[in-house]
Design an enzyme around this catalytic site. Structure first.
Site, mmCIF file in Angstrom:
data_model
loop_
_atom_site.group_PDB
_atom_site.id
_atom_site.type_symbol
_atom_site.label_atom_id
_atom_site.label_comp_id
_atom_site.label_asym_id
_atom_site.label_seq_id
_atom_site.Cartn_x
_atom_site.Cartn_y
_atom_site.Cartn_z
ATOM 1 C CD GLU A 196 32.123 -5.304 -12.973
ATOM 2 O OE1 GLU A 196 32.156 -5.468 -11.757
ATOM 3 O OE2 GLU A 196 33.002 -4.527 -13.775
ATOM 4 C CD GLU A 319 32.214 -1.036 -15.478
ATOM 5 O OE1 GLU A 319 33.475 -1.332 -14.901
ATOM 6 O OE2 GLU A 319 31.434 -1.138 -15.285
#
Length: 514
Positions: A196, A319
């Site tokens: 991220e 995810e």
């Protein structure tokens, strides 16, 4: 999206007679030989140093009265083995870009501590480190997927970690590993190059990260098996298509094997609602974001196809899952939530999407394994329970490394308050002469009848399993761990190559030929 899958989310075939009887949906399954294999790695998992995921979840310590092997709960090891988890991602998540791997090796009493700034501000004692994780993966028969630190680390730290776990001898890091009790390398293949990076990994622009990735990937090598590392770039947050565009444009193909994508299912991002005390409006909203996964994959794949028409770079959804408010009385930073039939619907429908898009999607990781978000297991002291999500993933093991059978149909609608979603999702596969079909009906109130033509597949007999319950809000508790569990399903008929199935409301059904 492949045209053979166009009907999964685009149908308007629900017809009602006298408001009670629903028309039958016809599903066509093609017996093609040139379809992709559904990689077992689509069924991967994720264990972050977050809340009670590692400590008091997976790891209770060698001195715990809870039965364990090298500090890891035996009941959880058994459950994950039975789930046949193909890979496990660690140590994050956001934690990865604050993690310095050398703090987690050597004598445990000598390891430094740190504050887990991302998740609850608790003190991390590093007692569960590289050896613990990789040895656990060996026990589970799972491939380790290490997420490495770009946010606060260095190229040297990263490459030292690769050398430590992969180099057999003759190097400083191999020598250090042997001094710490591990003679042979683990030969870790899967590496996340940051996590991220658009957010907790450093709030970077895609252009900046693409250049940083190029630097790190250049120095990644396993020395003895030079081309066996699988490098995964930190990918987009949901519909940030510009991020994927930049990565595909700016990273040379010889430096990358996969691009990640993260997307969670929720009522509203700023108002996620209760995991168990929710109404149909909240359920519908959650399923809307879950089914959005199809559009996300379609559009990110279109970008990847533009730069990679040979399909050499994989899409990795590392995810995904449902995200709600934490259970009352628990630490907000621990993300502990219960798991209901709503989560079973998310799991079944999402996995059907991944199966059908397996030409480009080669790995995915449910968030997370235990005690965090859409977990497959919850623990409380010496007790453990398996969630509805666990049961769906176990039912779907029939698809692991099977050849995709393309499906085509028009789904009836699930309608609420003037909005509609496709009620049914389907995926099918074949392996070793056996055919497997997974069906999900997300409609909160109505059953759906499905007719499937199996003449081309030469199927004579089938068995079936169902997961459903009386209420969407039903869930397993430590007082009643078997409230929701798979049962034999008999509400189907197979005659002369035609399969007729009646799907109850909010149910998952998996059929397999004998």
């Amino acid at each position: 999206m492949n045209k053979t899958f166009k009907g999964i989310f685009g149908g308007l075939a629900a017809i009602f007679f006298a408001g009670t009887v629903q028309a039958q949906t016809t599903v066509s399954i093609e017996n093609k030989e040139d379809t992709p294999v559904i990689s077992k790695h689509i069924y991967g998992h994720f264990a972050e140093h977050l809340g009670r995921s590692i400590y008091d979840g997976l790891y209770v310590g060698e001195d715990s009265p809870i039965p364990n092997t090298d500090g890891v709960r035996n009941d959880l090891i058994k459950a994950l083995r039975e789930l046949q988890i193909p890979n496990l991602r660690w140590p994050g998540g956001c934690f990865a870009d604050t993690y310095h791997w050398k703090d987690g090796i050597g004598p445990k009493e000598d390891r430094p501590t740190l504050v887990n700034a991302w998740w609850g501000g608790v003190t991390e004692n590093n007692s569960f480190g590289t050896h613990d994780f990789l040895n656990l993966c060996e026990k589970l028969g799972a491939e380790p997927y290490l997420a490495a630190n770009l946010g606060s680390g260095t190229v040297e730290e990263f490459t030292d970690w690769i050398q430590y776990v992969n180099h057999s001898e003759g190097s400083p890091m191999a020598k250090l590993r042997k001094e710490n009790g591990r003679e042979e390398p683990w030969n870790v293949k899967y590496w996340g190059v940051g996590n991220e990076m658009w957010g907790c990994g450093g709030n970077m622009t895609p252009e900046f990260y693409a250049n940083l990735y190029r630097q790190y990937a250049t120095f990644m090598t396993s020395w003895e098996n030079e081309n066996n590392l699988y490098r995964i770039a930190s990918g987009a947050n949901q519909d940030d298509y510009h991020w994927t565009e930049v990565l595909m444009r700016d990273i040379p193909k010889h430096l990358i094997e996969g691009v990640a994508l993260h997307s969670y299912s929720f009522v509203e991002w700023d108002k996620k609602g209760s995991a168990t005390d929710f109404n149909e409006e909240e359920y519908f909203s959650t399923m809307k974001t879950a089914l959005w996964m199809q559009e996300l994959i379609d559009k990110h794949t279109d970008i990847m196809d533009k730069y990679d028409p040979e399909n050499e770079i994989d899409l990795i959804v590392d995810e995904w899952g449902g995200w709600y408010e934490v259970e009352e009385g628990t630490n907000p930073g621990f993300l502990y939530q219960q798991n209901t039939m709503r989560d079973a619907m998310i799991a079944g429908a999402t996995l059907n999407i991944f199966n059908n898009e397996s030409e480009r999607v080669k790995m995915a990781n449910l968030a997370q394994t235990v005690n965090v978000l859409q977990a497959v297991a919850l623990t409380e002291g010496e007790n453990m329970l398996l969630t509805p999500t666990y049961h769906v993933m176990k039912m779907y093991t029939v698809h692991h490394d099977s050849q995709l059978l393309p499906v085509d149909f028009e789904s009836p609608d699930y309608t609420y308050n003037g909005e509609s979603l496709p009620a049914i999702s389907v995926s099918a596969s074949k392996k070793d002469g056996k055919v497997a079909i997974s069906l999900v009906n997300i409609d909160a109130k109505k059953e759906n009848k499905v007719k499937i033509n199996l003449e081309a597949l030469d199927v004579e007999n089938m068995t079936a399993t169902i997961l459903t319950s009386e209420k969407l809000q039903d869930h397993n508790t430590f007082e009643n761990t078997e409230k929701i569990s798979p049962e034999q399903f008999k509400d189907f008929k197979l005659r002369k190559g035609e399969l007729q199935v009646t799907l109850p409301p909010f149910s998952v059904v998996v059929l397999e030929s004998e």
